[in-house]
Design an enzyme around this catalytic site. Structure first.
Site, mmCIF file in Angstrom:
data_model
loop_
_atom_site.group_PDB
_atom_site.id
_atom_site.type_symbol
_atom_site.label_atom_id
_atom_site.label_comp_id
_atom_site.label_asym_id
_atom_site.label_seq_id
_atom_site.Cartn_x
_atom_site.Cartn_y
_atom_site.Cartn_z
ATOM 1 C CE LYS A 1 3.896 -38.835 2.044
ATOM 2 N NZ LYS A 1 3.198 -39.681 3.034
ATOM 3 N NE ARG B 1 4.890 -41.202 10.681
ATOM 4 C CZ ARG B 1 5.202 -42.346 10.095
ATOM 5 N NH1 ARG B 1 5.356 -43.441 10.834
ATOM 6 N NH2 ARG B 1 5.344 -42.402 8.804
ATOM 7 N NE ARG C 1 7.004 -47.460 6.358
ATOM 8 C CZ ARG C 1 6.656 -46.197 6.227
ATOM 9 N NH1 ARG C 1 6.505 -45.679 5.021
ATOM 10 N NH2 ARG C 1 6.428 -45.469 7.287
ATOM 11 N NE ARG D 1 5.273 -34.805 6.810
ATOM 12 C CZ ARG D 1 5.809 -35.812 6.134
ATOM 13 N NH1 ARG D 1 6.604 -35.614 5.132
ATOM 14 N NH2 ARG D 1 5.510 -37.032 6.504
ATOM 15 N NE ARG E 1 9.874 -44.384 8.377
ATOM 16 C CZ ARG E 1 9.156 -43.605 7.571
ATOM 17 N NH1 ARG E 1 9.182 -43.804 6.262
ATOM 18 N NH2 ARG E 1 8.416 -42.643 8.053
#
Ligand code: AP5
Ligand code: MG
Length: 213
Positions: A13, A171, A127, A88, A160
Protein backbone atom coordinates in the site's frame (compact mmCIF):
# COMPACT_ATOMS: atom_id res chain seq x y z
CA UNK A 1 -9.45 12.50 -6.64
CA UNK A 2 -9.90 10.73 -3.30
CA UNK A 3 -8.33 7.31 -3.08
CA UNK A 4 -8.28 4.68 -0.34
CA UNK A 5 -5.61 1.96 -0.43
CA UNK A 6 -6.72 -1.42 0.89
CA UNK A 7 -4.62 -4.52 1.43
CA UNK A 8 -2.96 -6.69 4.06
CA UNK A 9 0.05 -5.45 6.04
CA UNK A 10 2.96 -5.57 3.63
CA UNK A 11 0.82 -5.79 0.50
CA UNK A 12 2.55 -2.70 -0.88
CA UNK A 13 0.00 0.00 0.00
CA UNK A 14 2.69 2.46 1.04
CA UNK A 15 4.94 1.68 -1.93
CA UNK A 16 2.11 2.28 -4.40
CA UNK A 17 0.52 5.20 -2.53
CA UNK A 18 3.79 7.16 -2.73
CA UNK A 19 3.96 6.69 -6.50
CA UNK A 20 0.29 7.55 -7.02
CA UNK A 21 0.74 10.67 -4.92
CA UNK A 22 3.75 11.69 -7.01
CA UNK A 23 2.10 11.10 -10.37
CA UNK A 24 -1.26 12.70 -9.59
CA UNK A 25 0.02 15.47 -7.31
CA UNK A 26 -1.94 14.34 -4.26
CA UNK A 27 -0.84 14.20 -0.62
CA UNK A 28 0.00 10.69 0.62
CA UNK A 29 -1.56 10.23 4.04
CA UNK A 30 -0.45 7.16 5.99
CA UNK A 31 -1.83 6.87 9.51
CA UNK A 32 0.96 4.36 10.25
CA UNK A 33 3.61 6.90 9.18
CA UNK A 34 1.95 9.61 11.29
CA UNK A 35 1.96 7.33 14.34
CA UNK A 36 5.59 6.32 13.74
CA UNK A 37 6.66 9.97 13.42
CA UNK A 38 4.91 10.67 16.74
CA UNK A 39 6.64 7.71 18.40
CA UNK A 40 10.00 8.92 17.13
CA UNK A 41 9.33 12.42 18.48
CA UNK A 42 8.12 11.08 21.84
CA UNK A 43 4.70 12.78 21.73
CA UNK A 44 1.75 11.71 23.94
CA UNK A 45 -0.04 10.41 20.84
CA UNK A 46 3.06 8.39 19.95
CA UNK A 47 3.28 6.87 23.43
CA UNK A 48 -0.37 5.84 23.32
CA UNK A 49 -0.17 4.44 19.77
CA UNK A 50 3.01 2.46 20.48
CA UNK A 51 1.23 0.32 23.11
CA UNK A 52 -0.99 -1.10 20.39
CA UNK A 53 1.32 -1.05 17.39
CA UNK A 54 4.06 -3.10 19.08
CA UNK A 55 1.56 -5.89 19.62
CA UNK A 56 0.25 -5.73 16.08
CA UNK A 57 -3.10 -4.41 17.31
CA UNK A 58 -5.05 -1.47 15.93
CA UNK A 59 -4.86 1.90 17.63
CA UNK A 60 -8.36 2.69 19.00
CA UNK A 61 -10.76 4.21 16.44
CA UNK A 62 -11.43 7.27 18.55
CA UNK A 63 -7.80 8.37 18.45
CA UNK A 64 -7.21 7.45 14.81
CA UNK A 65 -10.37 9.08 13.47
CA UNK A 66 -9.65 12.41 15.16
CA UNK A 67 -6.15 12.44 13.72
CA UNK A 68 -7.33 11.61 10.21
CA UNK A 69 -10.22 14.08 10.08
CA UNK A 70 -7.86 16.81 11.19
CA UNK A 71 -5.35 15.85 8.50
CA UNK A 72 -7.82 15.75 5.58
CA UNK A 73 -9.30 19.12 6.55
CA UNK A 74 -6.00 20.86 5.71
CA UNK A 75 -5.53 23.05 2.67
CA UNK A 76 -3.35 20.57 0.72
CA UNK A 77 -6.22 18.05 0.69
CA UNK A 78 -8.75 20.19 -1.11
CA UNK A 79 -8.16 18.45 -4.46
CA UNK A 80 -8.00 14.99 -2.96
CA UNK A 81 -5.58 12.58 -1.32
CA UNK A 82 -4.34 9.02 -1.16
CA UNK A 83 -5.22 7.37 2.14
CA UNK A 84 -2.88 4.54 3.11
CA UNK A 85 -3.84 2.52 6.18
CA UNK A 86 -7.09 4.34 6.82
CA UNK A 87 -9.88 3.31 7.11
CA UNK A 88 -9.02 0.02 8.76
CA UNK A 89 -12.32 -0.79 10.44
CA UNK A 90 -15.95 -0.41 9.40
CA UNK A 91 -16.55 2.31 12.04
CA UNK A 92 -13.59 4.29 10.64
CA UNK A 93 -15.01 3.96 7.12
CA UNK A 94 -18.41 5.15 8.31
CA UNK A 95 -16.93 8.22 9.98
CA UNK A 96 -15.00 9.10 6.82
CA UNK A 97 -18.10 8.58 4.69
CA UNK A 98 -20.21 10.81 6.90
CA UNK A 99 -17.59 13.54 6.94
CA UNK A 100 -17.39 13.44 3.13
CA UNK A 101 -21.16 13.31 2.73
CA UNK A 102 -21.48 16.55 4.67
CA UNK A 103 -19.32 18.13 1.98
CA UNK A 104 -21.34 16.48 -0.81
CA UNK A 105 -18.31 14.34 -1.56
CA UNK A 106 -17.24 10.69 -1.60
CA UNK A 107 -14.29 8.33 -2.11
CA UNK A 108 -13.63 7.86 -5.84
CA UNK A 109 -11.54 4.68 -5.74
CA UNK A 110 -10.76 2.01 -3.16
CA UNK A 111 -7.79 0.08 -4.54
CA UNK A 112 -7.24 -3.34 -3.03
CA UNK A 113 -3.65 -4.48 -3.44
CA UNK A 114 -4.21 -8.20 -3.23
CA UNK A 115 -1.37 -10.36 -1.85
CA UNK A 116 -1.84 -13.79 -0.19
CA UNK A 117 -0.62 -14.26 3.40
CA UNK A 118 2.19 -16.63 2.30
CA UNK A 119 4.02 -13.79 0.52
CA UNK A 120 3.62 -11.32 3.34
CA UNK A 121 6.00 -12.62 6.01
CA UNK A 122 8.85 -12.83 3.48
CA UNK A 123 8.31 -9.25 2.43
CA UNK A 124 8.18 -7.90 5.96
CA UNK A 125 11.42 -9.42 7.16
CA UNK A 126 13.27 -7.76 4.25
CA UNK A 127 11.59 -4.40 4.57
CA UNK A 128 13.59 -1.37 5.66
CA UNK A 129 11.81 1.84 6.55
CA UNK A 130 12.79 5.48 6.83
CA UNK A 131 11.21 6.92 9.96
CA UNK A 132 11.94 10.48 8.81
CA UNK A 133 10.17 10.63 5.44
CA UNK A 134 8.20 7.37 5.38
CA UNK A 135 9.99 5.86 2.38
CA UNK A 136 10.02 2.06 2.25
CA UNK A 137 12.62 -0.29 0.79
CA UNK A 138 13.21 -4.01 0.56
CA UNK A 139 16.67 -5.56 0.81
CA UNK A 140 15.99 -7.75 -2.24
CA UNK A 141 12.99 -6.30 -4.13
CA UNK A 142 13.51 -2.56 -3.74
CA UNK A 143 17.00 -1.84 -2.32
CA UNK A 144 18.16 1.73 -1.58
CA UNK A 145 21.08 3.07 -3.64
CA UNK A 146 23.32 3.04 -0.55
CA UNK A 147 22.76 0.22 1.93
CA UNK A 148 20.94 1.34 5.08
CA UNK A 149 20.45 4.95 3.89
CA UNK A 150 17.25 6.55 2.57
CA UNK A 151 17.53 7.66 -1.09
CA UNK A 152 15.07 10.48 -0.51
CA UNK A 153 16.28 12.16 2.68
CA UNK A 154 19.57 10.49 3.66
CA UNK A 155 18.34 9.21 7.05
CA UNK A 156 19.22 5.80 8.44
CA UNK A 157 16.88 2.93 7.48
CA UNK A 158 15.51 0.60 10.18
CA UNK A 159 13.59 -2.65 10.54
CA UNK A 160 10.22 -1.58 11.97
CA UNK A 161 9.49 -2.78 15.53
CA UNK A 162 6.28 -4.44 14.31
CA UNK A 163 7.96 -6.37 11.47
CA UNK A 164 9.10 -9.26 13.67
CA UNK A 165 7.56 -12.51 12.35
CA UNK A 166 5.32 -13.11 15.41
CA UNK A 167 3.97 -9.55 15.31
CA UNK A 168 3.37 -9.88 11.56
CA UNK A 169 1.20 -12.93 12.28
CA UNK A 170 -0.88 -10.86 14.71
CA UNK A 171 -1.23 -8.06 12.19
CA UNK A 172 -2.42 -10.51 9.55
CA UNK A 173 -4.98 -11.90 11.98
CA UNK A 174 -6.22 -8.40 12.86
CA UNK A 175 -6.35 -7.57 9.14
CA UNK A 176 -8.61 -10.53 8.33
CA UNK A 177 -10.87 -9.83 11.31
CA UNK A 178 -11.23 -6.07 11.15
CA UNK A 179 -10.01 -4.66 7.85
CA UNK A 180 -10.89 -7.19 5.16
CA UNK A 181 -14.65 -6.45 5.56
CA UNK A 182 -13.88 -3.06 3.99
CA UNK A 183 -13.45 -4.81 0.64
CA UNK A 184 -17.19 -5.60 0.63
CA UNK A 185 -17.99 -2.18 2.06
CA UNK A 186 -16.39 -0.40 -0.91
CA UNK A 187 -17.58 -3.01 -3.43
CA UNK A 188 -21.16 -2.19 -2.42
CA UNK A 189 -20.45 1.47 -3.10
CA UNK A 190 -19.19 0.56 -6.57
CA UNK A 191 -15.71 2.05 -6.08
CA UNK A 192 -13.65 -1.09 -5.39
CA UNK A 193 -10.84 -1.96 -7.82
CA UNK A 194 -8.57 -4.93 -7.22
CA UNK A 195 -4.99 -5.25 -8.45
CA UNK A 196 -2.70 -8.27 -8.24
CA UNK A 197 -0.11 -7.17 -5.68
CA UNK A 198 2.19 -10.15 -6.25
CA UNK A 199 3.50 -8.62 -9.48
CA UNK A 200 6.66 -6.49 -9.60
CA UNK A 201 6.28 -3.00 -8.09
CA UNK A 202 6.24 -1.30 -11.55
CA UNK A 203 3.59 -3.68 -12.87
CA UNK A 204 1.33 -3.10 -9.88
CA UNK A 205 1.72 0.63 -10.43
CA UNK A 206 0.90 0.30 -14.13
CA UNK A 207 -2.27 -1.62 -13.28
CA UNK A 208 -3.29 1.13 -10.86
CA UNK A 209 -2.60 3.90 -13.38
CA UNK A 210 -4.87 2.14 -15.89
CA UNK A 211 -7.65 2.31 -13.31
CA UNK A 212 -7.08 5.92 -12.33
CA UNK A 213 -6.62 7.08 -15.93
P1 AP5 B 1 0.77 0.65 8.77
O1 AP5 B 1 1.99 1.45 8.80
O2 AP5 B 1 -0.36 1.10 7.94
O3 AP5 B 1 1.15 -0.85 8.45
P2 AP5 B 1 0.40 -2.01 7.63
O4 AP5 B 1 -0.97 -1.85 7.15
O5 AP5 B 1 0.65 -3.18 8.47
O6 AP5 B 1 1.08 -1.96 6.30
P3 AP5 B 1 2.55 -1.87 6.05
O7 AP5 B 1 3.01 -0.44 6.09
O8 AP5 B 1 3.28 -2.84 6.93
O9 AP5 B 1 2.63 -2.43 4.58
P4 AP5 B 1 2.31 -1.74 3.19
O10 AP5 B 1 1.10 -2.35 2.61
O11 AP5 B 1 2.38 -0.26 3.28
O12 AP5 B 1 3.53 -2.31 2.37
P5 AP5 B 1 4.90 -1.62 1.88
O13 AP5 B 1 4.62 -0.74 0.72
O14 AP5 B 1 5.68 -1.08 3.01
O15 AP5 B 1 0.22 0.49 10.27
C1 AP5 B 1 1.07 0.08 11.33
C2 AP5 B 1 0.29 0.02 12.61
O16 AP5 B 1 -0.23 1.33 12.92
C3 AP5 B 1 -0.94 -0.88 12.60
O17 AP5 B 1 -0.60 -2.22 12.89
C4 AP5 B 1 -1.79 -0.22 13.70
O18 AP5 B 1 -1.34 -0.58 14.98
C5 AP5 B 1 -1.51 1.26 13.50
N1 AP5 B 1 -2.50 1.89 12.58
C6 AP5 B 1 -2.22 2.48 11.38
N2 AP5 B 1 -3.35 2.94 10.81
C7 AP5 B 1 -4.37 2.64 11.68
C8 AP5 B 1 -5.78 2.83 11.63
N3 AP5 B 1 -6.38 3.42 10.61
N4 AP5 B 1 -6.50 2.38 12.69
C9 AP5 B 1 -5.93 1.79 13.74
N5 AP5 B 1 -4.60 1.55 13.82
C10 AP5 B 1 -3.82 1.97 12.80
O19 AP5 B 1 5.62 -2.94 1.32
C11 AP5 B 1 6.07 -3.96 2.19
C12 AP5 B 1 7.45 -4.49 1.75
O20 AP5 B 1 7.31 -5.19 0.53
C13 AP5 B 1 8.48 -3.38 1.48
O21 AP5 B 1 9.73 -3.84 1.87
C14 AP5 B 1 8.39 -3.17 -0.02
O22 AP5 B 1 9.61 -2.67 -0.55
C15 AP5 B 1 8.06 -4.57 -0.52
N6 AP5 B 1 7.20 -4.57 -1.69
C16 AP5 B 1 6.16 -3.72 -1.96
N7 AP5 B 1 5.58 -4.03 -3.13
C17 AP5 B 1 6.24 -5.11 -3.60
C18 AP5 B 1 6.10 -5.93 -4.77
N8 AP5 B 1 5.15 -5.67 -5.70
N9 AP5 B 1 6.95 -6.97 -4.92
C19 AP5 B 1 7.93 -7.22 -3.99
N10 AP5 B 1 8.10 -6.49 -2.87
C20 AP5 B 1 7.27 -5.46 -2.68
MG1 MG C 1 2.74 1.11 4.85
Amino acid sequence: MKIVMLGAPGAGKGTQAKQIAGKYGLPHISTGDIFRANIKNGTELGKEAKKYMDQGLLVPDELTVRLLLDRVSREDCKNGYVLDGFPRTIPQANVLDEALEKLGDQIDYAIDVDVPDENIVRRMSGRRACLSCGATYHVAYAPPKKEGICDTCGSELVLRDDDKPETVQNRLHVYHEQTQPLIDFYARKGVLRTVDGTQAVEDVFEAICKILG
